[in-house]
Write a protein that holds these residues in place. Structure first.
Motif, PDB file in Angstrom:
ATOM      1  N   ASP A 117       0.834  -1.212   0.000  1.00  0.00           N
ATOM      2  CA  ASP A 117       0.000   0.000   0.000  1.00  0.00           C
ATOM      3  C   ASP A 117       0.863   1.254   0.000  1.00  0.00           C
ATOM      4  O   ASP A 117       0.577   2.219  -0.716  1.00  0.00           O
ATOM      5  CB  ASP A 117      -0.935   0.018   1.209  1.00  0.00           C
ATOM      6  N   GLN A 118       1.917   1.253   0.796  1.00  0.00           N
ATOM      7  CA  GLN A 118       2.810   2.416   0.867  1.00  0.00           C
ATOM      8  C   GLN A 118       3.560   2.615  -0.450  1.00  0.00           C
ATOM      9  O   GLN A 118       3.709   3.744  -0.915  1.00  0.00           O
ATOM     10  CB  GLN A 118       3.788   2.257   2.025  1.00  0.00           C
ATOM     11  N   LEU A 119       4.023   1.507  -1.047  1.00  0.00           N
ATOM     12  CA  LEU A 119       4.765   1.601  -2.303  1.00  0.00           C
ATOM     13  C   LEU A 119       3.893   2.068  -3.468  1.00  0.00           C
ATOM     14  O   LEU A 119       4.395   2.681  -4.417  1.00  0.00           O
ATOM     15  CB  LEU A 119       5.392   0.245  -2.656  1.00  0.00           C
ATOM     16  N   THR A 120       2.600   1.778  -3.393  1.00  0.00           N
ATOM     17  CA  THR A 120       1.707   2.132  -4.500  1.00  0.00           C
ATOM     18  C   THR A 120       0.826   3.335  -4.197  1.00  0.00           C
ATOM     19  O   THR A 120      -0.022   3.689  -5.026  1.00  0.00           O
ATOM     20  CB  THR A 120       0.818   0.923  -4.868  1.00  0.00           C
ATOM     21  N   ALA A 121       1.024   3.956  -3.064  1.00  0.00           N
ATOM     22  CA  ALA A 121       0.202   5.116  -2.694  1.00  0.00           C
ATOM     23  C   ALA A 121       0.265   6.168  -3.798  1.00  0.00           C
ATOM     24  O   ALA A 121       1.328   6.508  -4.311  1.00  0.00           O
ATOM     25  CB  ALA A 121       0.682   5.708  -1.373  1.00  0.00           C
ATOM     26  N   GLY A 122      -0.904   6.645  -4.178  1.00  0.00           N
ATOM     27  CA  GLY A 122      -0.980   7.687  -5.203  1.00  0.00           C
ATOM     28  C   GLY A 122      -0.879   7.159  -6.627  1.00  0.00           C
ATOM     29  O   GLY A 122      -0.949   7.936  -7.574  1.00  0.00           O
ATOM     30  N   GLN A 123      -0.724   5.859  -6.793  1.00  0.00           N
ATOM     31  CA  GLN A 123      -0.615   5.270  -8.132  1.00  0.00           C
ATOM     32  C   GLN A 123      -1.998   4.771  -8.581  1.00  0.00           C
ATOM     33  O   GLN A 123      -2.811   4.369  -7.752  1.00  0.00           O
ATOM     34  CB  GLN A 123       0.365   4.087  -8.119  1.00  0.00           C
ATOM     35  N   PRO A 124      -2.247   4.772  -9.867  1.00  0.00           N
ATOM     36  CA  PRO A 124      -3.540   4.290 -10.382  1.00  0.00           C
ATOM     37  C   PRO A 124      -3.581   2.753 -10.387  1.00  0.00           C
ATOM     38  O   PRO A 124      -3.268   2.116 -11.388  1.00  0.00           O
ATOM     39  CB  PRO A 124      -3.601   4.869 -11.793  1.00  0.00           C
ATOM     40  N   ILE A 125      -3.950   2.146  -9.281  1.00  0.00           N
ATOM     41  CA  ILE A 125      -3.890   0.693  -9.122  1.00  0.00           C
ATOM     42  C   ILE A 125      -5.025  -0.023  -9.861  1.00  0.00           C
ATOM     43  O   ILE A 125      -4.817  -1.086 -10.444  1.00  0.00           O
ATOM     44  CB  ILE A 125      -3.904   0.320  -7.619  1.00  0.00           C
ATOM     45  N   GLU A 126      -6.230   0.519  -9.842  1.00  0.00           N
ATOM     46  CA  GLU A 126      -7.367  -0.177 -10.470  1.00  0.00           C
ATOM     47  C   GLU A 126      -7.124  -0.513 -11.942  1.00  0.00           C
ATOM     48  O   GLU A 126      -7.421  -1.628 -12.367  1.00  0.00           O
ATOM     49  CB  GLU A 126      -8.665   0.609 -10.280  1.00  0.00           C
ATOM     50  N   PRO A 127      -6.603   0.407 -12.761  1.00  0.00           N
ATOM     51  CA  PRO A 127      -6.340   0.022 -14.157  1.00  0.00           C
ATOM     52  C   PRO A 127      -5.320  -1.117 -14.262  1.00  0.00           C
ATOM     53  O   PRO A 127      -5.459  -2.003 -15.102  1.00  0.00           O
ATOM     54  CB  PRO A 127      -5.791   1.306 -14.795  1.00  0.00           C
ATOM     55  N   THR A 128      -4.330  -1.100 -13.395  1.00  0.00           N
ATOM     56  CA  THR A 128      -3.335  -2.173 -13.391  1.00  0.00           C
ATOM     57  C   THR A 128      -3.979  -3.498 -13.008  1.00  0.00           C
ATOM     58  O   THR A 128      -3.707  -4.528 -13.631  1.00  0.00           O
ATOM     59  CB  THR A 128      -2.186  -1.834 -12.415  1.00  0.00           C
ATOM     60  N   LEU A 129      -4.845  -3.480 -11.996  1.00  0.00           N
ATOM     61  CA  LEU A 129      -5.542  -4.702 -11.589  1.00  0.00           C
ATOM     62  C   LEU A 129      -6.409  -5.244 -12.726  1.00  0.00           C
ATOM     63  O   LEU A 129      -6.464  -6.457 -12.947  1.00  0.00           O
ATOM     64  CB  LEU A 129      -6.393  -4.453 -10.342  1.00  0.00           C
ATOM     65  N   ARG A 130      -7.075  -4.357 -13.454  1.00  0.00           N
ATOM     66  CA  ARG A 130      -7.901  -4.810 -14.577  1.00  0.00           C
ATOM     67  C   ARG A 130      -7.043  -5.495 -15.642  1.00  0.00           C
ATOM     68  O   ARG A 130      -7.429  -6.538 -16.184  1.00  0.00           O
ATOM     69  CB  ARG A 130      -8.683  -3.640 -15.179  1.00  0.00           C
ATOM     70  N   VAL A 131      -5.890  -4.919 -15.945  1.00  0.00           N
ATOM     71  CA  VAL A 131      -4.990  -5.524 -16.935  1.00  0.00           C
ATOM     72  C   VAL A 131      -4.511  -6.888 -16.445  1.00  0.00           C
ATOM     73  O   VAL A 131      -4.544  -7.881 -17.181  1.00  0.00           O
ATOM     74  CB  VAL A 131      -3.781  -4.597 -17.230  1.00  0.00           C
ATOM     75  N   LEU A 132      -4.082  -6.967 -15.188  1.00  0.00           N
ATOM     76  CA  LEU A 132      -3.575  -8.233 -14.652  1.00  0.00           C
ATOM     77  C   LEU A 132      -4.673  -9.290 -14.569  1.00  0.00           C
ATOM     78  O   LEU A 132      -4.437 -10.465 -14.866  1.00  0.00           O
ATOM     79  CB  LEU A 132      -2.923  -8.007 -13.284  1.00  0.00           C
ATOM     80  N   ARG A 133      -5.881  -8.882 -14.200  1.00  0.00           N
ATOM     81  CA  ARG A 133      -7.008  -9.835 -14.191  1.00  0.00           C
ATOM     82  C   ARG A 133      -7.265 -10.357 -15.600  1.00  0.00           C
ATOM     83  O   ARG A 133      -7.537 -11.538 -15.792  1.00  0.00           O
ATOM     84  CB  ARG A 133      -8.264  -9.171 -13.636  1.00  0.00           C
ATOM     85  N   GLY A 134      -7.189  -9.477 -16.572  1.00  0.00           N
ATOM     86  CA  GLY A 134      -7.369  -9.897 -17.962  1.00  0.00           C
ATOM     87  C   GLY A 134      -6.300 -10.886 -18.398  1.00  0.00           C
ATOM     88  O   GLY A 134      -6.589 -11.856 -19.095  1.00  0.00           O
ATOM     89  N   LEU A 135      -5.068 -10.660 -17.976  1.00  0.00           N
ATOM     90  CA  LEU A 135      -3.992 -11.581 -18.318  1.00  0.00           C
ATOM     91  C   LEU A 135      -4.175 -12.938 -17.641  1.00  0.00           C
ATOM     92  O   LEU A 135      -3.854 -13.977 -18.212  1.00  0.00           O
ATOM     93  CB  LEU A 135      -2.628 -10.989 -17.920  1.00  0.00           C
ATOM     94  N   ALA A 136      -4.677 -12.933 -16.412  1.00  0.00           N
ATOM     95  CA  ALA A 136      -4.855 -14.176 -15.656  1.00  0.00           C
ATOM     96  C   ALA A 136      -6.141 -14.898 -16.027  1.00  0.00           C
ATOM     97  O   ALA A 136      -6.287 -16.095 -15.753  1.00  0.00           O
ATOM     98  CB  ALA A 136      -4.848 -13.870 -14.157  1.00  0.00           C
ATOM     99  N   ASP A 137      -7.051 -14.170 -16.673  1.00  0.00           N
ATOM    100  CA  ASP A 137      -8.362 -14.726 -17.018  1.00  0.00           C
ATOM    101  C   ASP A 137      -8.206 -16.017 -17.815  1.00  0.00           C
ATOM    102  O   ASP A 137      -7.447 -16.078 -18.762  1.00  0.00           O
ATOM    103  CB  ASP A 137      -9.140 -13.699 -17.840  1.00  0.00           C
TER     104      ASP A 137
END
Length: 155
Positions: A117-137
C-alpha cells in the motif's frame, strides 16, 4: 525489448521478490508460502474438501493439493475428518495449532500488504488490476483467485 517481454519479466521479478520476502517472514513459523496459502484458505473458507481447497489455491496448478495437505497434517496444523455418512467424503479443517499459525500468517500478510500500500500510494492501481485480471483470465490460478474474490465479497 518488446513491451510484452518487459511486462512478462516485470511480473516475474515482482512475484519472485514478493515470494522471497514472504518466505523469509514465514520461515520462523515453519511453513512455506504455499503451505501458508493452504492454512489461510482453510481459515477463511473452511472446512473444505481437498477438491474444494484446490479450487481456491493460486499456488497449485492442480485441484488436488494432496502433498501440501499431507505435510500440514503431519505438522499437526490440518486435520482430515471423515464424514460418518459417506467415508469417501473427507473434510479438511485447521487444528488449534493450525488456527494459531494461520493468525500469525495473517499478521505477516497484513504487514506485506501495508508495505505494498505504501509503495503504490498515489498510483492508479485499479487500471493495473484490470490488466492483470485480464492476463490471468482463463488460467487455473486466475480462476482460483476470482473464486476467492467472489467468496470474500459481502453479499
Amino acid at each position: 525489448m518488446r513491451t510484452a517481454e518487459e511486462l512478462r519479466y516485470l511480473i516475474l521479478a515482482i512475484q519472485r521478490e514478493g515470494n522471497r520476502q514472504l518466505a523469509a517472514q514465514l520461515r520462523p513459523l515453519g511453513v512455506t508460502p504455499s503451505q501458508a496459502e493452504v492454512l489461510r484458505v482453510l481459515d477463511d473458507f473452511g472446512p473444505l474438501t481437498l477438491v474444494g481447497l484446490g479450487e481456491l489455491l493460486v499456488c497449485e496448478t492442480t485441484t488436488s493439493p494432496s502433498r501440501l495437505v499431507d505435510r500440514l497434517t503431519a505438522q499437526g496444523l490440518v486435520q482430515r475428518e471423515v464424514s460418518p455418512g459417506d467415508r469417501r467424503f473427507v473434510s479438511l479443517t485447521l487444528t488449534p495449532d493450525g488456527r494459531r499459525v494461520a493468525r500469525q500468517i495473517a499478521a505477516v500478510e497484513s504487514a506485506l500488504y501495508e508495505q505494498l500500500d505504501q509503495l503504490t500510494a498515489g498510483q492508479p492501481i485499479e487500471p493495473t488490476l484490470r490488466v492483470l485480471r485480464g492476463l490471468a483470465d482463463g488460467s487455473s490460478a486466475g480462476e482460483a483467485l476470482a473464486r476467492r474474490r467472489e467468496a470474500a465479497t459481502p453479499k
